[in-house]
Design an enzyme around this catalytic site. Sequence first.
Site, short mmCIF file in Angstrom:
data_model
loop_
_atom_site.label_atom_id
_atom_site.label_comp_id
_atom_site.label_asym_id
_atom_site.label_seq_id
_atom_site.Cartn_x
_atom_site.Cartn_y
_atom_site.Cartn_z
N ALA A 253 -58.50 16.12 -3.45
CA ALA A 253 -57.74 15.37 -4.45
C ALA A 253 -58.42 14.04 -4.75
O ALA A 253 -58.47 13.59 -5.89
CB ALA A 253 -56.31 15.14 -3.96
N HIS B 75 -48.24 15.25 4.40
CA HIS B 75 -49.54 15.29 3.74
C HIS B 75 -49.81 16.63 3.03
O HIS B 75 -50.61 16.69 2.12
CB HIS B 75 -50.64 14.98 4.76
CG HIS B 75 -51.99 14.80 4.15
ND1 HIS B 75 -52.21 13.97 3.06
CD2 HIS B 75 -53.20 15.35 4.44
CE1 HIS B 75 -53.48 14.02 2.72
NE2 HIS B 75 -54.10 14.85 3.54
N THR C 146 -57.09 19.30 -2.92
CA THR C 146 -56.12 18.86 -1.93
C THR C 146 -56.76 17.84 -1.00
O THR C 146 -57.88 18.05 -0.52
CB THR C 146 -55.66 20.09 -1.10
OG1 THR C 146 -54.96 20.99 -1.96
CG2 THR C 146 -54.73 19.67 0.03
N SER C 147 -56.05 16.72 -0.78
CA SER C 147 -56.47 15.70 0.18
C SER C 147 -57.85 15.14 -0.17
O SER C 147 -58.00 14.52 -1.22
CB SER C 147 -56.40 16.28 1.61
OG SER C 147 -56.58 15.27 2.56
N SER C 148 -58.88 15.37 0.63
CA SER C 148 -60.21 14.89 0.26
C SER C 148 -60.61 15.49 -1.10
O SER C 148 -61.27 14.84 -1.92
CB SER C 148 -61.24 15.29 1.34
OG SER C 148 -62.50 14.77 1.03
#
Length: 299
Positions: A145, A282, A141-143
């Site tokens: 991802a 996000h 997830t996020s970083s």
Amino acid sequence: MRLLTALTTCLSLVFAAAVSKRAPTPGQLSQVTGVGPTRAGFYIYVPRALAASPGIVVAVHYCTGTGQAYFQNSPYRQLAEQYGFIAIYPSSPHSGTCWDVSSRQTLTHEGGGDSNTIANMVKWTINEYRADAEKVFVTGTSSGAMMTNVLAGTYPDVFKAGIAYSGVPAGCFMSQSSGVAAWNNSCANGQVTATPQIWAQVVFDMYPNYNGTRPRMQIYHGSADGTLRPQNYQETMKQWAGVFGYDYNKPQETRSNDPQSGYTRTIYGPSVQGIYANGVGHSVNVRGQDDMKFFGFAA
Ligand SMILES: *[C@@H]1O[C@H](CO)[C@@H](O)[C@H](O)[C@H]1NC(C)=O
Ligand SMILES: *[C@@H]1O[C@H](CO)[C@@H](O)[C@H](O)[C@H]1NC(C)=O
């Protein structure tokens, strides 16, 4: 009777010593030390119901997160018990705990960055548990991802599929000064755009001369993402469509309200699909059971 008790105590002490020598305890998040080259933490969940020749899912946390936090906040622990795979939760060593997705080291196969360390965690696990190298997957997830995309680019020989929740294309955070775990505003703001060919070349350059298979990719992104602007969805789709030689402008199929109302699934080919979550910011929720289908653990 007393002798039996003494014997049992003695045996269980011996057993406990034998078990504690081997770092990971089944059914418990355990830390493994000594796997580098960077100082990323290596946490592992070996399920009680370990499959014979188990698969591996690497689950990579967001900025401010940790391996332990992602273990708590993502569904892979229960899924590991259900499907018998081993889950690896790397933990970022950097201040702010974003992953290094910016340095030349991490953007290069065996380059000595965090991607290298995570690939080594997988190799350690395959070796220790005789895991099935054909069932090695990554998600985040996020970083995490972003790191998923970077790992798919730098270690196509290790990972068979990746699922990225709200990231950016592999190499998009590339730092001009090769800074480690550097933030890249232009990429985050969706201002780094390129053709599918150029994005694909960024991936090819991470492991020059690699000619084997590459991981299948599934990319989630919210249309109202204010942290990593939604343009990053389009750019990531261009990248993986380009890597597999699919025509980005002519997806095979587009399905509205799939996998849920308001989401759109775009299939570029058998190895690349994107899921755009309309109105979602996000935080796109992890869809654990769907992940299992994409990875091939579930039908
Ligand atoms: C941000 O990344 C792009 C490549 O995606 C690069 O051209 C640019 O120089 C980076 N910015 C900084 C400040 O390093
Ligand atoms: C792919 O690369 C490997 C290692 O560099 C090499 O041995 C092999 O011949 C290559 N295969 C093809 C089809 O180019």
